[in-house]
Design a protein around this motif. Structure first.
Motif, PDB file in Angstrom:
ATOM      1  N   ARG A 169       0.889  -1.349  -0.123  1.00  0.00           N
ATOM      2  CA  ARG A 169       0.099   0.047  -0.191  1.00  0.00           C
ATOM      3  C   ARG A 169       0.948   1.337  -0.056  1.00  0.00           C
ATOM      4  O   ARG A 169       2.032   1.306   0.178  1.00  0.00           O
ATOM      5  CB  ARG A 169      -0.993  -0.026   1.410  1.00  0.00           C
ATOM      6  CG  ARG A 169      -0.344  -0.410   2.439  1.00  0.00           C
ATOM      7  CD  ARG A 169      -1.273  -0.763   3.478  1.00  0.00           C
ATOM      8  NE  ARG A 169      -0.611  -1.335   4.676  1.00  0.00           N
ATOM      9  CZ  ARG A 169      -0.638  -1.050   6.100  1.00  0.00           C
ATOM     10  NH1 ARG A 169      -1.405   0.167   6.213  1.00  0.00           N
ATOM     11  NH2 ARG A 169      -0.170  -1.628   6.991  1.00  0.00           N
ATOM     12  N   CYS A 170       0.043   2.376  -0.393  1.00  0.00           N
ATOM     13  CA  CYS A 170       0.962   3.662  -0.438  1.00  0.00           C
ATOM     14  C   CYS A 170       0.159   4.680   0.306  1.00  0.00           C
ATOM     15  O   CYS A 170      -0.976   4.678   0.228  1.00  0.00           O
ATOM     16  CB  CYS A 170       1.225   3.864  -2.023  1.00  0.00           C
ATOM     17  SG  CYS A 170      -0.152   4.333  -2.903  1.00  0.00           S
ATOM     18  N   LEU A 171       0.820   5.684   0.604  1.00  0.00           N
ATOM     19  CA  LEU A 171       0.236   6.669   1.274  1.00  0.00           C
ATOM     20  C   LEU A 171      -0.297   7.765   0.360  1.00  0.00           C
ATOM     21  O   LEU A 171       0.804   8.392  -0.550  1.00  0.00           O
ATOM     22  CB  LEU A 171       1.128   7.379   2.578  1.00  0.00           C
ATOM     23  CG  LEU A 171       0.796   8.443   3.235  1.00  0.00           C
ATOM     24  CD1 LEU A 171      -0.388   8.111   4.200  1.00  0.00           C
ATOM     25  CD2 LEU A 171       1.710   9.105   4.172  1.00  0.00           C
ATOM     26  N   LEU A 172      -1.464   8.438   0.491  1.00  0.00           N
ATOM     27  CA  LEU A 172      -1.738   9.477  -0.324  1.00  0.00           C
ATOM     28  C   LEU A 172      -1.912  10.918   0.501  1.00  0.00           C
ATOM     29  O   LEU A 172      -1.446  11.887  -0.038  1.00  0.00           O
ATOM     30  CB  LEU A 172      -3.380   9.054  -0.995  1.00  0.00           C
ATOM     31  CG  LEU A 172      -3.277   7.795  -1.783  1.00  0.00           C
ATOM     32  CD1 LEU A 172      -4.607   7.655  -2.124  1.00  0.00           C
ATOM     33  CD2 LEU A 172      -2.486   7.912  -2.999  1.00  0.00           C
ATOM     34  N   ALA A 173      -2.296  10.897   1.594  1.00  0.00           N
ATOM     35  CA  ALA A 173      -2.644  11.889   2.374  1.00  0.00           C
ATOM     36  C   ALA A 173      -2.486  11.685   3.966  1.00  0.00           C
ATOM     37  O   ALA A 173      -2.885  10.378   4.250  1.00  0.00           O
ATOM     38  CB  ALA A 173      -3.974  12.764   1.883  1.00  0.00           C
ATOM     39  N   SER A 174      -1.991  12.540   4.653  1.00  0.00           N
ATOM     40  CA  SER A 174      -1.663  12.351   6.034  1.00  0.00           C
ATOM     41  C   SER A 174      -1.680  13.479   6.937  1.00  0.00           C
ATOM     42  O   SER A 174      -1.381  14.624   6.366  1.00  0.00           O
ATOM     43  CB  SER A 174      -0.565  11.619   6.550  1.00  0.00           C
ATOM     44  OG  SER A 174      -0.531  11.365   7.836  1.00  0.00           O
ATOM     45  N   LYS A 175      -2.355  13.325   8.065  1.00  0.00           N
ATOM     46  CA  LYS A 175      -2.187  15.106   8.975  1.00  0.00           C
ATOM     47  C   LYS A 175      -1.158  14.608  10.055  1.00  0.00           C
ATOM     48  O   LYS A 175      -0.815  13.488  10.395  1.00  0.00           O
ATOM     49  CB  LYS A 175      -3.488  14.866   9.851  1.00  0.00           C
ATOM     50  CG  LYS A 175      -3.825  15.974  10.644  1.00  0.00           C
ATOM     51  CD  LYS A 175      -4.987  16.266  11.502  1.00  0.00           C
ATOM     52  CE  LYS A 175      -5.157  17.163  12.220  1.00  0.00           C
ATOM     53  NZ  LYS A 175      -6.297  17.355  13.104  1.00  0.00           N
ATOM     54  N   VAL A 176      -0.146  15.857   9.709  1.00  0.00           N
ATOM     55  CA  VAL A 176       1.077  15.722  10.472  1.00  0.00           C
ATOM     56  C   VAL A 176       0.821  16.208  11.808  1.00  0.00           C
ATOM     57  O   VAL A 176       0.077  16.884  11.938  1.00  0.00           O
ATOM     58  CB  VAL A 176       2.350  16.161   9.714  1.00  0.00           C
ATOM     59  CG1 VAL A 176       2.381  15.575   8.233  1.00  0.00           C
ATOM     60  CG2 VAL A 176       1.719  17.800   9.190  1.00  0.00           C
ATOM     61  N   ASP A 177       1.900  16.187  12.448  1.00  0.00           N
ATOM     62  CA  ASP A 177       1.959  16.918  13.672  1.00  0.00           C
ATOM     63  C   ASP A 177       1.484  18.227  13.937  1.00  0.00           C
ATOM     64  O   ASP A 177       1.052  18.595  14.981  1.00  0.00           O
ATOM     65  CB  ASP A 177       3.409  16.481  14.643  1.00  0.00           C
ATOM     66  CG  ASP A 177       3.816  15.060  14.640  1.00  0.00           C
ATOM     67  OD1 ASP A 177       2.891  14.580  14.733  1.00  0.00           O
ATOM     68  OD2 ASP A 177       4.751  15.003  14.780  1.00  0.00           O
ATOM     69  N   SER A 178       2.047  19.071  12.836  1.00  0.00           N
ATOM     70  CA  SER A 178       1.433  20.477  12.996  1.00  0.00           C
ATOM     71  C   SER A 178      -0.080  20.744  12.795  1.00  0.00           C
ATOM     72  O   SER A 178      -0.530  21.938  12.997  1.00  0.00           O
ATOM     73  CB  SER A 178       2.121  21.102  11.934  1.00  0.00           C
ATOM     74  OG  SER A 178       1.702  20.706  10.567  1.00  0.00           O
ATOM     75  N   GLY A 179      -0.779  19.580  12.516  1.00  0.00           N
ATOM     76  CA  GLY A 179      -2.117  19.627  12.197  1.00  0.00           C
ATOM     77  C   GLY A 179      -2.474  20.080  10.743  1.00  0.00           C
ATOM     78  O   GLY A 179      -3.862  20.134  10.519  1.00  0.00           O
ATOM     79  N   THR A 180      -1.829  19.956  10.000  1.00  0.00           N
ATOM     80  CA  THR A 180      -2.072  20.174   8.432  1.00  0.00           C
ATOM     81  C   THR A 180      -2.069  18.900   7.828  1.00  0.00           C
ATOM     82  O   THR A 180      -1.300  18.018   8.448  1.00  0.00           O
ATOM     83  CB  THR A 180      -0.914  21.226   7.911  1.00  0.00           C
ATOM     84  OG1 THR A 180       0.110  20.682   7.962  1.00  0.00           O
ATOM     85  CG2 THR A 180      -0.937  22.433   8.545  1.00  0.00           C
ATOM     86  N   VAL A 181      -2.823  18.855   6.515  1.00  0.00           N
ATOM     87  CA  VAL A 181      -2.893  17.804   5.969  1.00  0.00           C
ATOM     88  C   VAL A 181      -1.964  17.828   4.894  1.00  0.00           C
ATOM     89  O   VAL A 181      -1.942  19.081   3.773  1.00  0.00           O
ATOM     90  CB  VAL A 181      -4.383  17.632   5.281  1.00  0.00           C
ATOM     91  CG1 VAL A 181      -4.224  16.233   4.419  1.00  0.00           C
ATOM     92  CG2 VAL A 181      -5.314  17.404   6.437  1.00  0.00           C
ATOM     93  N   LYS A 182      -1.133  16.940   4.636  1.00  0.00           N
ATOM     94  CA  LYS A 182       0.031  16.990   3.637  1.00  0.00           C
ATOM     95  C   LYS A 182      -0.252  15.777   2.486  1.00  0.00           C
ATOM     96  O   LYS A 182      -0.723  14.605   2.891  1.00  0.00           O
ATOM     97  CB  LYS A 182       1.269  16.707   3.953  1.00  0.00           C
ATOM     98  CG  LYS A 182       1.714  17.933   5.147  1.00  0.00           C
ATOM     99  CD  LYS A 182       3.149  17.941   5.285  1.00  0.00           C
ATOM    100  CE  LYS A 182       3.509  19.295   6.120  1.00  0.00           C
ATOM    101  NZ  LYS A 182       5.102  19.335   6.679  1.00  0.00           N
ATOM    102  N   TYR A 183       0.199  15.847   1.503  1.00  0.00           N
ATOM    103  CA  TYR A 183      -0.080  15.010   0.293  1.00  0.00           C
ATOM    104  C   TYR A 183       1.247  14.208  -0.180  1.00  0.00           C
ATOM    105  O   TYR A 183       2.331  14.664   0.364  1.00  0.00           O
ATOM    106  CB  TYR A 183      -0.836  15.404  -1.034  1.00  0.00           C
ATOM    107  CG  TYR A 183      -2.003  16.202  -0.751  1.00  0.00           C
ATOM    108  CD1 TYR A 183      -3.019  15.441  -0.543  1.00  0.00           C
ATOM    109  CD2 TYR A 183      -2.162  17.487  -0.783  1.00  0.00           C
ATOM    110  CE1 TYR A 183      -4.372  15.889  -0.454  1.00  0.00           C
ATOM    111  CE2 TYR A 183      -3.523  18.049  -0.580  1.00  0.00           C
ATOM    112  CZ  TYR A 183      -4.454  17.266  -0.474  1.00  0.00           C
ATOM    113  OH  TYR A 183      -5.625  17.734   0.032  1.00  0.00           O
TER     114      TYR A 183
END
Length: 646
Positions: A169-183
């Motif tokens: 599987r691969c990652l498409l998007a994730s919420k990081v420690d700063s609270g923002t959503v990154k792709y």
């Protein structure tokens, strides 16, 4: 007949009810094992092997890999590649006018004295996507992006591996420690390429919201997707539908680009990935079983079952499946809802249970389960070809285990019922051919016998009734060993002699007993049950003569073989037996002796008949076909026997 039919239906329902319980228990155990994750790795392996065995697909020329290999590193003289050489490489690639570029190299350190040239290039390249690592909870595993790139041009390069260390599987998007959503890098590159085609990326404000590329919704990986159990499904993940080809993407080296050995059309309007493909200098590899080949396998000549992918190859497969799903309608990998998967497992488990109950032969059951298993594997493989992951491992276990368990329990239940039925049948036969025959003889002449004689016969009848229990108890202890070990001719001689010793009225008038010759039956192949039934047939026929033949003076028992058929006849010349036979034939219910004879005839694939004998008496006859080939020696013996009688 209706009552008998419904009785049989009730018996089958009772047998099925008993047989279903162990099958359902096994299905429950398989489902429980899957719920606890005990079958997870087996399901992963089956999934990987199915993907690996798919037919070849055409390579995807829209994704081009520029690999920095061992030779490139030696030419540059150091690693990491200095910023000046990297800037020169990126300028050369930009000259080919790619649609988007992905830089799969960490460039967070800015202390290189030649950084200015690379920094200027990064700021002036809106179609370039860099990478960072920001998903791990371990601070030392996080890597910042190039500071010259805006956040919209930075993608996550984090890799998600399963507990067995393999990539699925691969990652498409994730919420990081700063609270923002990154792709992720693959999603940003795919979205950038599709944007040039007029197709936009659509996403909500949360990482778990559905992601759409145009009208295509990307199915989100969840904790119980397919064969996974309680998987870490944070953010927005996607099962990787690897492109089935040993060389799925065009690959060129850094020196190929710098020295102008690349055709412009190879990169124009393409997605170009720049990364490391050095097999010995770096440890940037990922393991998978779902591919037939990789760049590293090709470079090292590896023939291992598993393949090692470079990180840049992983990104290329993820990008290719995204743009292919949108532009080519190549399906993404899908799975059923968890409830449907367990219903599927239950269905195959019930099929195995039904096969175990219906196919009562062990070999037929094994064959049926083997065919069912092949059908299941074929359906599951067909599902993979259509990009559906079906639960094949638990279904196979439920099918085979439930089928075998049910067959064993059902066989034991049926054997127990058959043994009970056989015990009742043999008990009745023992009573019928013993005490009941004596009682029938007493009833015929009770009015003409003195009381002392009647008392004596009743004592004999009492002894016969008591001997039935003893004989049945002995049969339980010794089983059918007596019939199995004794030749049939010896058994028939014993029955003949013992029956004629009985005090039956019909025997008292017979003066001529023509001794039988059963030696011909030495060549006849009979089972233990058939031997016993043949002895009962002879005993019943002789008892009928002793009970119902009036004024018979001759008894003849003939055993011969003609035209590859055996014949056993009991003939008397009594005057009243024919009348008895007609009365019996007019009766709506045939006697137990006649039923025994007909069952034996069916077992031997022969025929039974009772017909008048000229001028008086009856012929009780059993004819069956020899199971062995016709022999001249048998014919010669039969002719000699008939010549003696004539």
């Amino acid at each position: 007949m209706n009552a008998r039919f419904w009785t049989q239906i009730g018996q089958h329902i009772r047998v099925w009810r008993v047989g279903l319980l162990p099958g359902l228990l096994v299905i429950g155990l398989v489902a429980g094992a899957r719920m606890t994750g005990s079958l997870q790795r087996l399901e992963w392996t089956a999934f990987d092997r199915a993907l690996r065995s798919r037919p070849l697909e055409a390579p995807d020329s829209r994704v081009v890999i520029v690999g920095i290999n061992e030779e490139d590193i030696r030419s540059v003289g150091k690693y990491p590649i200095p910023d000046r050489e990297l800037a020169t490489l990126l300028k050369a690639i930009q000259s080919y006018q790619p649609a988007v570029m992905g830089l799969d190299l960490f460039r967070d350190i800015t202390t290189d004295p030649d950084r200015a040239e690379l920094a200027q290039l990064l700021r002036a390249s809106p179609n370039l996507i860099g990478i960072e690592a920001d998903v791990s909870s371990v601070a030392t595993l996080k890597v910042k992006p190039p500071p010259e790139l805006p956040p919209t041009q930075v993608g996550l390069a984090d890799i998600i591996l399963d507990p067995d260390g393999k990539l699925r599987r691969c990652l498409l998007a994730s919420k990081v420690d700063s609270g923002t959503v990154k792709y992720s890098l693959p999603l940003l590159l795919a979205a950038g390429y599709l944007k040039t085609k007029g197709i936009a990326l659509q996403h909500g404000t949360r990482a778990s919201d559905p992601i759409r590329l145009g009208t295509t919704t990307l199915p989100r990986f969840r904790a119980y997707t397919g064969g996974y159990v309680r998987a870490k499904a944070g953010g927005n993940q996607l099962l990787i539908n690897f492109r089935s080809h040993p060389a799925p993407f065009p690959v060129v080296s850094m020196m190929d680009v710098l020295q102008g050995r690349v055709k412009p059309e190879l990169m124009r309007d393409r997605i170009v990935l720049v990364g490391v493909t050095a097999s010995h200098s770096l440890n940037d590899t990922i393991m998978t079983d779902a591919l037939k080949g990789s760049l590293l396998s090709e470079a090292t000549g590896s023939t291992d079952e598993y393949q090692l992918l470079y990180g840049i190859e992983n990104h290329a497969h993820a990008i290719s499946q995204l743009i292919s799903a949108v532009l080519d309608q190549r399906p993404l990998l899908h799975t059923w809802a968890e409830g449907w998967e367990y219903a599927w497992i239950l269905l195959w488990g019930l099929l195995g249970t039904a096969l175990g109950l219906l196919l009562q032969s062990p070999w037929k059951t094994l064959l049926g389960l083997a065919i069912g298993s092949m059908c299941l594997v074929a359906i599951a493989y067909g599902g993979i070809l259509l990009s559906w992951w079906l639960p094949v491992v638990p279904s196979l276990l439920a099918l085979s285990a439930a089928g075998l368990t049910t067959a064993l329990f059902d066989r034991d239940s049926r054997l127990l019922l058959e043994q009970r039925s056989l015990t009742l049948k043999r008990t009745y036969d023992a009573v019928h051919n013993g005490p009941l025959q004596t009682l029938a003889a007493m009833l015929r002449s009770v009015d003409d016998l003195p009381a002392e004689t009647v008392r004596s016969q009743l004592q004999n009848l009492n002894q016969e009734l008591r001997s039935v229990y003893e004989s049945m108890q002995q049969a339980v202890v010794t089983g059918d060993q007596h019939y199995a070990q004794t030749p049939i001719d010896a058994l028939l001689y014993q029955v003949y002699e013992d029956t004629l010793k009985r005090d039956l009225p019909g025997f008292s008038s017979i003066h001529t007993f023509i001794p039988p010759d059963f030696t011909l039956l030495k060549h006849c192949t009979l089972s233990t049950d058939q031997k016993q039934a043949l002895c009962l047939f002879l005993q019943e026929a002789l008892c009928n003569v002793g009970n119902h033949a009036v004024a018979a003076s001759c008894l003849d028992v003939i055993c011969c073989q003609e035209k590859n058929c055996y014949t056993l006849q009991v003939i008397d010349n009594g005057k009243e037996l024919a009348a008895f036979d007609r009365a019996a034939s007019d009766s709506p219910r045939e006697g137990r002796g006649t039923a025994q004879a007909r069952e034996l005839a069916r077992s031997l694939r022969g025929r039974f008949q009772r017909h008048p004998h000229t001028p008086h008496g009856v012929v009780c006859e059993l004819i069956w076909r020899s199971s062995r080939s016709w022999r001249l020696s048998h014919l010669f013996e039969s002719m000699q026997y008939l010549r003696k009688r004539l």
